[in-house]
Structure formats: structure tokens, C-alpha cells
Design a protein around this motif. Structure first.
Motif, PDB file in Angstrom:
ATOM      1  N   PRO A 114      50.121  25.314  80.900  1.00  0.00           N
ATOM      2  CA  PRO A 114      48.672  25.512  81.051  1.00  0.00           C
ATOM      3  C   PRO A 114      48.329  26.394  82.255  1.00  0.00           C
ATOM      4  CG  PRO A 114      49.215  23.180  80.748  1.00  0.00           C
ATOM      5  CD  PRO A 114      50.500  23.895  81.009  1.00  0.00           C
ATOM      6  N   ASP A 115      47.325  27.249  82.076  1.00  0.00           N
ATOM      7  CA  ASP A 115      46.704  27.993  83.186  1.00  0.00           C
ATOM      8  C   ASP A 115      47.637  28.979  83.878  1.00  0.00           C
ATOM      9  OD1 ASP A 115      44.315  26.511  82.764  1.00  0.00           O
ATOM     10  OD2 ASP A 115      45.118  24.886  84.003  1.00  0.00           O
ATOM     11  N   VAL A 116      48.640  29.468  83.190  1.00  0.00           N
ATOM     12  CA  VAL A 116      49.465  30.553  83.739  1.00  0.00           C
ATOM     13  C   VAL A 116      49.586  31.638  82.676  1.00  0.00           C
ATOM     14  CG1 VAL A 116      50.777  29.017  85.256  1.00  0.00           C
ATOM     15  CG2 VAL A 116      51.661  29.545  82.974  1.00  0.00           C
ATOM     16  N   PRO A 117      49.847  32.883  83.086  1.00  0.00           N
ATOM     17  CA  PRO A 117      49.957  33.975  82.114  1.00  0.00           C
ATOM     18  C   PRO A 117      51.113  33.776  81.141  1.00  0.00           C
ATOM     19  CG  PRO A 117      49.701  34.822  84.352  1.00  0.00           C
ATOM     20  CD  PRO A 117      49.964  33.360  84.473  1.00  0.00           C
ATOM     21  N   VAL A 118      50.975  34.392  79.979  1.00  0.00           N
ATOM     22  CA  VAL A 118      52.011  34.356  78.951  1.00  0.00           C
ATOM     23  C   VAL A 118      52.529  35.777  78.744  1.00  0.00           C
ATOM     24  CG1 VAL A 118      52.534  33.855  76.531  1.00  0.00           C
ATOM     25  CG2 VAL A 118      50.938  32.394  77.795  1.00  0.00           C
ATOM     26  N   VAL A 119      53.841  35.930  78.764  1.00  0.00           N
ATOM     27  CA  VAL A 119      54.486  37.224  78.529  1.00  0.00           C
ATOM     28  C   VAL A 119      55.395  37.080  77.321  1.00  0.00           C
ATOM     29  CG1 VAL A 119      55.968  39.038  79.466  1.00  0.00           C
ATOM     30  CG2 VAL A 119      54.439  37.772  80.994  1.00  0.00           C
ATOM     31  N   THR A 120      55.285  37.989  76.363  1.00  0.00           N
ATOM     32  CA  THR A 120      56.179  37.995  75.202  1.00  0.00           C
ATOM     33  C   THR A 120      57.055  39.231  75.257  1.00  0.00           C
ATOM     34  OG1 THR A 120      54.624  36.772  73.817  1.00  0.00           O
ATOM     35  CG2 THR A 120      56.311  38.046  72.677  1.00  0.00           C
ATOM     36  N   TRP A 121      58.358  39.006  75.100  1.00  0.00           N
ATOM     37  CA  TRP A 121      59.344  40.096  75.139  1.00  0.00           C
ATOM     38  C   TRP A 121      60.129  40.078  73.832  1.00  0.00           C
ATOM     39  CZ3 TRP A 121      64.750  39.128  77.392  1.00  0.00           C
ATOM     40  CH2 TRP A 121      65.551  40.268  77.240  1.00  0.00           C
ATOM     41  N   TRP A 122      60.120  41.210  73.126  1.00  0.00           N
ATOM     42  CA  TRP A 122      60.910  41.358  71.915  1.00  0.00           C
ATOM     43  C   TRP A 122      62.240  42.007  72.272  1.00  0.00           C
ATOM     44  CZ3 TRP A 122      55.668  41.905  72.025  1.00  0.00           C
ATOM     45  CH2 TRP A 122      54.925  41.188  71.087  1.00  0.00           C
ATOM     46  N   HIS A 123      63.310  41.212  72.252  1.00  0.00           N
ATOM     47  CA  HIS A 123      64.644  41.784  72.459  1.00  0.00           C
ATOM     48  C   HIS A 123      65.230  42.103  71.085  1.00  0.00           C
ATOM     49  CE1 HIS A 123      68.247  42.922  74.426  1.00  0.00           C
ATOM     50  NE2 HIS A 123      68.979  41.914  73.981  1.00  0.00           N
ATOM     51  N   ALA A 139      49.829  36.586  74.021  1.00  0.00           N
ATOM     52  CA  ALA A 139      50.381  36.988  75.311  1.00  0.00           C
ATOM     53  C   ALA A 139      49.409  37.847  76.126  1.00  0.00           C
ATOM     54  CB  ALA A 139      51.688  37.760  75.105  1.00  0.00           C
ATOM     55  N   ASP A 140      49.489  37.703  77.445  1.00  0.00           N
ATOM     56  CA  ASP A 140      48.749  38.567  78.359  1.00  0.00           C
ATOM     57  C   ASP A 140      49.491  39.883  78.591  1.00  0.00           C
ATOM     58  OD1 ASP A 140      46.559  36.614  79.395  1.00  0.00           O
ATOM     59  OD2 ASP A 140      48.434  35.490  79.600  1.00  0.00           O
ATOM     60  N   ARG A 141      50.816  39.806  78.555  1.00  0.00           N
ATOM     61  CA  ARG A 141      51.663  41.009  78.683  1.00  0.00           C
ATOM     62  C   ARG A 141      52.645  41.001  77.526  1.00  0.00           C
ATOM     63  NH1 ARG A 141      52.104  45.549  81.620  1.00  0.00           N
ATOM     64  NH2 ARG A 141      54.004  45.095  82.767  1.00  0.00           N
ATOM     65  N   ALA A 164      47.549  48.348  73.318  1.00  0.00           N
ATOM     66  CA  ALA A 164      46.439  47.605  73.912  1.00  0.00           C
ATOM     67  C   ALA A 164      46.806  47.367  75.378  1.00  0.00           C
ATOM     68  CB  ALA A 164      46.211  46.274  73.202  1.00  0.00           C
ATOM     69  N   PRO A 165      45.819  47.381  76.293  1.00  0.00           N
ATOM     70  CA  PRO A 165      46.134  47.130  77.712  1.00  0.00           C
ATOM     71  C   PRO A 165      46.914  45.834  77.877  1.00  0.00           C
ATOM     72  CG  PRO A 165      43.881  47.913  77.485  1.00  0.00           C
ATOM     73  CD  PRO A 165      44.397  47.695  76.078  1.00  0.00           C
ATOM     74  N   GLY A 166      48.011  45.914  78.616  1.00  0.00           N
ATOM     75  CA  GLY A 166      48.934  44.783  78.763  1.00  0.00           C
ATOM     76  C   GLY A 166      50.270  45.063  78.107  1.00  0.00           C
ATOM     77  N   LEU A 282      57.972  41.749  85.000  1.00  0.00           N
ATOM     78  CA  LEU A 282      57.291  40.474  85.246  1.00  0.00           C
ATOM     79  C   LEU A 282      56.583  40.451  86.599  1.00  0.00           C
ATOM     80  CD1 LEU A 282      59.846  37.861  83.854  1.00  0.00           C
ATOM     81  CD2 LEU A 282      57.885  38.894  82.705  1.00  0.00           C
ATOM     82  N   ARG A 283      56.814  41.468  87.423  1.00  0.00           N
ATOM     83  CA  ARG A 283      56.146  41.509  88.725  1.00  0.00           C
ATOM     84  C   ARG A 283      54.657  41.767  88.598  1.00  0.00           C
ATOM     85  NH1 ARG A 283      60.551  45.165  90.530  1.00  0.00           N
ATOM     86  NH2 ARG A 283      62.215  43.816  91.311  1.00  0.00           N
ATOM     87  N   ARG A 284      54.271  42.448  87.526  1.00  0.00           N
ATOM     88  CA  ARG A 284      52.849  42.714  87.336  1.00  0.00           C
ATOM     89  C   ARG A 284      52.399  42.097  86.023  1.00  0.00           C
ATOM     90  NH1 ARG A 284      51.270  48.560  87.590  1.00  0.00           N
ATOM     91  NH2 ARG A 284      49.284  47.616  87.050  1.00  0.00           N
ATOM     92  N   LEU A 285      51.272  41.442  86.072  1.00  0.00           N
ATOM     93  CA  LEU A 285      50.764  40.754  84.895  1.00  0.00           C
ATOM     94  C   LEU A 285      49.419  41.326  84.452  1.00  0.00           C
ATOM     95  CD1 LEU A 285      51.804  37.145  85.914  1.00  0.00           C
ATOM     96  CD2 LEU A 285      52.920  38.630  84.244  1.00  0.00           C
ATOM     97  N   ASP A 286      49.065  42.487  85.030  1.00  0.00           N
ATOM     98  CA  ASP A 286      47.871  43.191  84.581  1.00  0.00           C
ATOM     99  C   ASP A 286      48.302  44.444  83.826  1.00  0.00           C
ATOM    100  OD1 ASP A 286      48.969  44.395  86.801  1.00  0.00           O
ATOM    101  OD2 ASP A 286      47.057  45.100  87.602  1.00  0.00           O
TER     102      ASP A 286
END
Length: 339
Positions: A114-123, A139-141, A164-166, A282-286
Motif C-alpha cells: 500500500p501507498d508506494v509506487p508500482v514498477v512493472t518490468w518485462w524481461h 504501474a507508475d513506471r 505514456a509518461p512513466g 528504479l532511482r527515478r519514479l517520475d
């Protein structure tokens, strides 16, 4: 470690909570949730990279392995590791088969921190449209890797069309050392660059993005000198309005830097492990505007940064699509025409 075979999403959530309690404070203060979409044959490679990234960015790691989507029986096998072989993170490796594999979000969503960014990576090979994969929509990123596509440069054009941005791509991450060295060459001069030449294989996505970056930052149209002698980008040459020429040539793990009127220098240009590349992203989430501008310049698109950051899920059933194609082929007959 806890192994759950032929289980349910609810059982996975309960087992993760139990393992967290037994691990105590090993996996606290998580900065994000990292979802990894990977083929079975690359699971170990993805786990190794995610372990490196998690050391720098404590996270909950959710590895989704989709297989046998045509299978008649839905099945979920899960492996839960907290503070173990995958580093200082909470990890759940989920192997899904049958129709469940097409609805992985039904298992993944309750596991998001909860309440943290989500990052999806397609390997794996990137999806043509990220909106068709709910794991990308949530995902946010979103991190893709066009180098794994059959035609990497064409896949980059698809990323521009679908941007899309992200969004970002590991082909962009791989030219960070190149961009650092090129930008550093201008610390002591303000000479205008008028021409650029990039030597690389025609299918190298890093060269395509380097060309887009130079075009976006310097307003020039770089020339691609194609070569098949080297597997990846070999050199970048710049010519300035004052007559100076600069050249960076990759030599193994080093780069030879040549500049008019200066002695030749050797600079580090090491190919980094996949985990280090992932950790960088992963260092940047924007949104990464420099990437979007470079992608825009490479593909001839416009307005990438003005697009909505949030996608709307588009459901497409690959099984139904294959059946429709089969029916069209059957009606066409051996002559290849439907009449």
C-alpha cells in the motif's frame, strides 16, 4: 522459503503475511513494488537482476511467469521468500497456467504494497500495447527491453507510438555511460556541433536512441554508419563549427577518446550487469522527459510528454484471436482466398 503448489491467491497472501511475521524486521521500509513479467527460461536471470536492484531499492518483488495459456486447467504455483536468497526484499514467484495466466492481476493486486509506487518490468519481448497488460496499466513506471524483440529498432518505434509518461526502456539505460562521456567532452568548450556519425549495427536500439538524443539535444541529424563487425554501438564522432573533431570508440570495457589538438585518452565504458541497469531505472519514479524527447526525435513523433500518464486497460483475448485467424484460414481454403 515457503512453496505452495496448485494454490490460490488467498493462500499466497496468507503465506506471505505469515512469512513476514516470522522474518521480523528483515523486510521493512519498502520503497516500491516491483512486478517482473518473465518467461520460464529467463526466471533465474530476472531473479539475479532483481536481487541486485533490491539491494539498492528495498521492495516487494512479484515475479509473474505465464505459461500454457491454452491449457484447460488453471493452476497457480508460488514460492515465497522473505529476506532470503533474493536479497533484502519480500519476494513472491508465481507460475500461472491456463486462463489464470491471462488474468494475473487477480493474484497480483492483493499483493501490492500500500501507498508506494508500482514498477512493472518485462524481461521478455515488450508487448505491442502496454494497455493490453493490466500489470502495465497498474504501474507508475514501466520498463521494457526492446533488445529482446525480433526487430529491436522497430520495437522502439512501437514504444514511441504506444508511449505514456512513466515508460522507459533498458536500451536507453545502456547508453547512460555514452551520454555521460559525450556530455563531459563539452565541459571545456562551447563549440557548436554541426555533424555527428554513429557507427553501429543497423538493428542496435542503443544507436537509434543515441541518434535521437543527439538530435533532441543538439538539433542535428546524425548519420548512421552501419557495420556488422561489432554486435553493438562502436563509436560516436562529432564535428564542431570551429573545425574540432571528437571521437569516442569502444574498445572492450574502455573507450578511446580523441579530440583535435589533445592527446588520446582512455576512459571507462564497461557494460554493466542487468541488475545495475534495472537499479538505475528504479532511482527515478517520475517520467523521464529526456528519454521521451530522445524517443520522440528518433521516431519522428510529437507530443509524447503531453499524453496521459494513466492508461485504460484494453482486454484482448489471444486465444479468441487465434481461433478467429484459424476460421478465416479455413474459409479461405487451399487457394488462399475467401472467395
Amino acid at each position: 522459503m515457503i512453496g505452495l503448489w496448485d494454490t490460490t491467491g488467498n493462500e499466497v497472501v496468507k503465506a506471505l503475511a505469515a512469512e513476514r511475521r516470522s522474518a521480523g524486521g528483515v523486510a521493512s521500509g519498502m520503497a516500491l513494488t516491483l512486478i517482473v513479467v518473465v518467461d520460464e527460461k529467463r526466471v533465474r536471470e530476472a531473479e539475479a537482476a532483481a536481487t541486485i536492484a533490491a539491494a539498492a531499492h528495498p521492495c516487494r518483488l512479484l515475479v509473474v511467469v505465464r505459461s500454457d495459456i491454452n491449457g484447460e486447467r488453471n493452476r497457480l504455483d508460488a514460492e515465497i521468500v522473505v529476506g532470503g536468497r533474493l536479497g533484502p526484499c519480500e519476494a513472491v514467484v508465481m507460475r500461472m497456467s491456463g486462463r489464470l495466466a491471462l488474468h494475473a492481476e487477480s493474484v497480483v493486486m492483493p499483493l501490492l504494497v500500500p501507498d508506494v509506487p508500482v514498477v512493472t518490468w518485462w524481461h521478455s519481448e515488450p508487448p505491442d500495447e502496454i494497455a493490453t497488460d493490466f500489470l502495465g496499466v497498474v504501474a507508475d513506471r514501466r520498463i521494457t527491453d526492446t533488445a529482446q524483440a525480433a526487430d529491436p529498432v522497430e520495437a522502439l518505434h512501437r514504444r514511441a507510438t504506444d508511449y505514456a509518461p512513466g515508460d522507459t526502456d533498458l536500451a536507453w539505460t545502456r547508453i547512460t555511460p555514452w551520454r555521460t562521456l559525450v556530455a563531459g567532452a563539452f565541459d571545456t568548450t562551447a563549440a557548436e556541433v554541426t555533424e555527428a556519425t554513429i557507427t553501429a549495427p543497423p538493428t542496435d536500439p542503443t544507436a537509434a536512441l543515441m541518434s535521437g538524443w543527439l538530435r533532441a539535444r543538439l538539433g542535428i541529424s546524425p548519420t548512421l554508419r552501419e557495420t556488422t563487425e561489432f554486435p553493438r554501438m562502436r563509436s560516436v564522432e562529432l564535428r564542431c563549427a570551429n573545425g574540432d573533431e571528437l571521437e569516442l570508440v569502444r574498445e572492450g570495457g574502455m573507450a578511446t577518446f580523441r579530440r583535435t589538438g589533445q592527446n588520446e585518452r582512455q576512459l571507462p565504458l564497461v557494460r554493466r550487469p542487468l541488475g545495475d541497469e534495472l537499479a538505475e531505472e528504479l532511482r527515478r519514479l517520475d517520467a523521464d522527459q529526456i528519454y521521451s524527447q530522445s524517443l520522440e526525435a528518433m521516431a519522428g513523433e510529437s507530443g509524447l510528454d503531453d499524453r496521459p500518464a494513466q492508461r485504460v486497460h484494453v482486454w484482448r483475448d489471444p486465444i479468441a484471436a487465434k481461433r478467429a485467424e484459424a476460421q478465416v484460414g479455413a474459409h479461405a481454403g487451399p487457394g488462399g482466398s475467401a472467395g
